[in-house]
Design an enzyme around this catalytic site. Structure first.
Site, PDB file in Angstrom:
ATOM      1  N   TRP A 100      -7.661  21.538  -2.792  1.00  0.00           N
ATOM      2  CA  TRP A 100      -8.128  22.876  -3.154  1.00  0.00           C
ATOM      3  C   TRP A 100      -8.328  23.014  -4.644  1.00  0.00           C
ATOM      4  O   TRP A 100      -9.292  23.653  -5.090  1.00  0.00           O
ATOM      5  CB  TRP A 100      -7.191  23.947  -2.593  1.00  0.00           C
ATOM      6  CG  TRP A 100      -7.241  23.985  -1.102  1.00  0.00           C
ATOM      7  CD1 TRP A 100      -6.241  23.651  -0.240  1.00  0.00           C
ATOM      8  CD2 TRP A 100      -8.372  24.332  -0.273  1.00  0.00           C
ATOM      9  NE1 TRP A 100      -6.674  23.784   1.058  1.00  0.00           N
ATOM     10  CE2 TRP A 100      -7.965  24.195   1.076  1.00  0.00           C
ATOM     11  CE3 TRP A 100      -9.677  24.753  -0.540  1.00  0.00           C
ATOM     12  CZ2 TRP A 100      -8.823  24.450   2.152  1.00  0.00           C
ATOM     13  CZ3 TRP A 100     -10.532  25.012   0.537  1.00  0.00           C
ATOM     14  CH2 TRP A 100     -10.103  24.866   1.857  1.00  0.00           C
ATOM     15  N   ASP A 170      -4.167  30.008  -7.998  1.00  0.00           N
ATOM     16  CA  ASP A 170      -4.540  30.111  -6.593  1.00  0.00           C
ATOM     17  C   ASP A 170      -3.212  30.091  -5.837  1.00  0.00           C
ATOM     18  O   ASP A 170      -2.537  29.078  -5.770  1.00  0.00           O
ATOM     19  CB  ASP A 170      -5.411  28.912  -6.199  1.00  0.00           C
ATOM     20  CG  ASP A 170      -5.731  28.885  -4.702  1.00  0.00           C
ATOM     21  OD1 ASP A 170      -5.209  29.744  -3.964  1.00  0.00           O
ATOM     22  OD2 ASP A 170      -6.494  27.998  -4.285  1.00  0.00           O
ATOM     23  N   LYS A 194      -2.585  33.521   5.491  1.00  0.00           N
ATOM     24  CA  LYS A 194      -1.323  32.785   5.651  1.00  0.00           C
ATOM     25  C   LYS A 194      -0.145  33.761   5.647  1.00  0.00           C
ATOM     26  O   LYS A 194       0.485  33.986   6.668  1.00  0.00           O
ATOM     27  CB  LYS A 194      -1.189  31.717   4.575  1.00  0.00           C
ATOM     28  CG  LYS A 194      -2.324  30.680   4.678  1.00  0.00           C
ATOM     29  CD  LYS A 194      -2.636  30.088   3.362  1.00  0.00           C
ATOM     30  CE  LYS A 194      -3.971  29.378   3.273  1.00  0.00           C
ATOM     31  NZ  LYS A 194      -4.308  28.424   4.294  1.00  0.00           N
TER      32      LYS A 194
HETATM   33  N1  PMP Z   1      -6.812  27.485  -1.755  1.00  0.00           N
HETATM   34  C1  PMP Z   1      -5.788  27.107  -0.979  1.00  0.00           C
HETATM   35  C2  PMP Z   1      -4.517  26.683  -1.629  1.00  0.00           C
HETATM   36  C3  PMP Z   1      -5.914  27.116   0.413  1.00  0.00           C
HETATM   37  O1  PMP Z   1      -4.890  26.735   1.183  1.00  0.00           O
HETATM   38  C4  PMP Z   1      -7.133  27.537   0.988  1.00  0.00           C
HETATM   39  C5  PMP Z   1      -7.344  27.633   2.483  1.00  0.00           C
HETATM   40  N2  PMP Z   1      -6.549  26.954   3.291  1.00  0.00           N
HETATM   41  C6  PMP Z   1      -8.175  27.896   0.137  1.00  0.00           C
HETATM   42  C7  PMP Z   1      -7.977  27.870  -1.222  1.00  0.00           C
HETATM   43  C8  PMP Z   1      -9.502  28.338   0.691  1.00  0.00           C
HETATM   44  O2  PMP Z   1      -9.324  29.579   1.211  1.00  0.00           O
HETATM   45  P1  PMP Z   1     -10.442  30.373   2.023  1.00  0.00           P
HETATM   46  O3  PMP Z   1     -10.603  29.688   3.331  1.00  0.00           O
HETATM   47  O4  PMP Z   1      -9.857  31.741   2.116  1.00  0.00           O
HETATM   48  O5  PMP Z   1     -11.684  30.330   1.215  1.00  0.00           O
END
Ligand code: PMP
Length: 359
Positions: A100, A170, A194
């Site tokens: 991520w 994030d 989450k």
């Molecule tokens: N950052 C992290 C740490 C994540 O775990 C996730 C999704 N699992 C995301 C970003 C992306 O999130 P989204 O699907 O809401 O765009």
């Protein structure tokens, strides 16, 4: 119908009491004769849901008054773009701790005229250990970290210092599950699916002096437009905000973030201890960098992992498969995941190990 133990990394398990409340209010919200889904976002009923959601989140995270709370859409992934678009004036710093973070870096690199520097990375050790984050000078507009790496299972439970440069996080996979001090950050963002509620909602907590630094941004991508319009420049994700409000109430009734953190620490410790004590399972993550919310483990044999996941599924423990990029197993233990589910998993892990080891 029986509920399963859902170890999903997100969308993830929600408390039964919250789901029941949603069910109870579904056809007629507060005797309005309408479902929350049918309420105008400009109605006073919805406005008070939004106000309550914001004030509950402010209480839970102790958010100072010089921060705005925005309820947006587009997921955490859209923040990979909005953040550098709004706060990146010349040069920004990123810490690369997993898939991520890497995606956040790639999106920042697409912003014209912005220099992106990766100031620390754990790529060399397969993202198994937090890197040391160096201090940067004030020519940087911000330092970006991912507090919890959902896929790799590492976390910064103590945040690195960034001096006078705003720290941006994030926090998608551990917001509200451990205590962080909001004033340590210039901006925090998180997808809701989450610890906050259903998907479709993204929370951004941003220090007011970091809003409106750049002009003429596309309206929907401008924090200033969103803040000036109380997160209602357009139709917000009304149902997801309502569900998030109920989740905040649930957490507050449990005693807030400090209390849930104790429970999360207990759940995680039980599982890590089981992994450590076993001769079959192994954690790929360095002891000092382990996440409380996403706990990967492996047997070292892909076929054995498959068998484990299948047999666990037959016992009502689902979504234990590790992310496709890393394999193995992963137990996601967010706030709403019950302690009994962890006990059940541990019992099964022991039973499975005894069977395959033939003792
Ligand atoms: N950052 C992290 C740490 C994540 O775990 C996730 C999704 N699992 C995301 C970003 C992306 O999130 P989204 O699907 O809401 O765009």
């Amino acid at each position: 119908m029986d509920r399963v133990y859902n170890f999903s990394a997100g969308p993830a398990v929600m408390p039964v009491t919250v789901l029941q409340k949603i069910q109870k209010e579904l056809l007629s919200y507060q005797d309005s004769g309408m479902s929350v889904m049918e309420l105008s976002h400009r109605s006073s009923l919805f406005q008070s849901i939004l106000n309550d959601a914001e004030s509950l989140l402010r209480e839970l995270m102790d958010i100072p008054s010089n921060y705005e709370v925005l309820f947006l859409q587009g997921g955490a992934s859209l923040q990979f773009t909005m953040l550098p678009m709004n706060l990146g004036k010349a040069k920004v710093a990123y810490v690369n701790t997993g898939s991520w973070s890497q995606k956040a870096i790639e999106e920042a690199e697409k912003i014209n005229g912005l220099t992106v520097e990766v100031i620390a990375s754990s790529k060399e050790n397969q993202f198994s250990k937090n890197p040391v984050v160096p201090l940067v000078d004030e020519t940087f507009d911000y330092v970006h970290i991912t507090t919890n790496n959902t896929i790799e299972g590492t976390a910064f439970l103590d945040v690195p210092t960034s001096g006078d440069v705003p720290l941006v996080a994030d926090m998608s996979s551990n917001i509200l599950s451990s205590s962080y001090k909001v004033s340590d950050f210039g901006l925090i963002y998180a997808g809701a699916q989450k610890n906050i509620g259903p998907s479709g909602l993204t929370v951004v907590i941003v220090r007011k002096d970091l809003i409106g630094l750049k002009e003429n941004l596309p309206v929907m991508l401008d924090y200033k437009v969103q803040a000036d319009n109380g997160s209602m420049y357009n139709t917000p994700p009304t149902f997801a905000i309502y569900a998030a409000k109920l989740m905040f109430e649930w957490l507050q009734e449990l005693g807030g973030v400090a209390e849930i953190e104790k429970l999360n620490r207990k759940k995680a410790a039980m599982l890590y201890e089981t992994i450590e004590a076993s001769k079959l399972y192994r954690s790929p993550v360095d002891k000092g960098s382990r996440s409380l919310t996403n706990i990967p483990f492996v047997t070292g044999d892909a076929e054995m992992d498959k068998l484990f996941i299948k047999q666990a599924e037959n016992k009502g423990m689902i979504n234990l498969k590790g992310h496709r990029s890393v394999g193995g197993m992963r137990a996601s233990l967010y706030n709403a995941f019950p302690l009994e589910g962890v006990e059940e998993l541990i019992n099964f892990m022991k039973e499975f190990e005894a069977k395959v080891k033939g003792d």
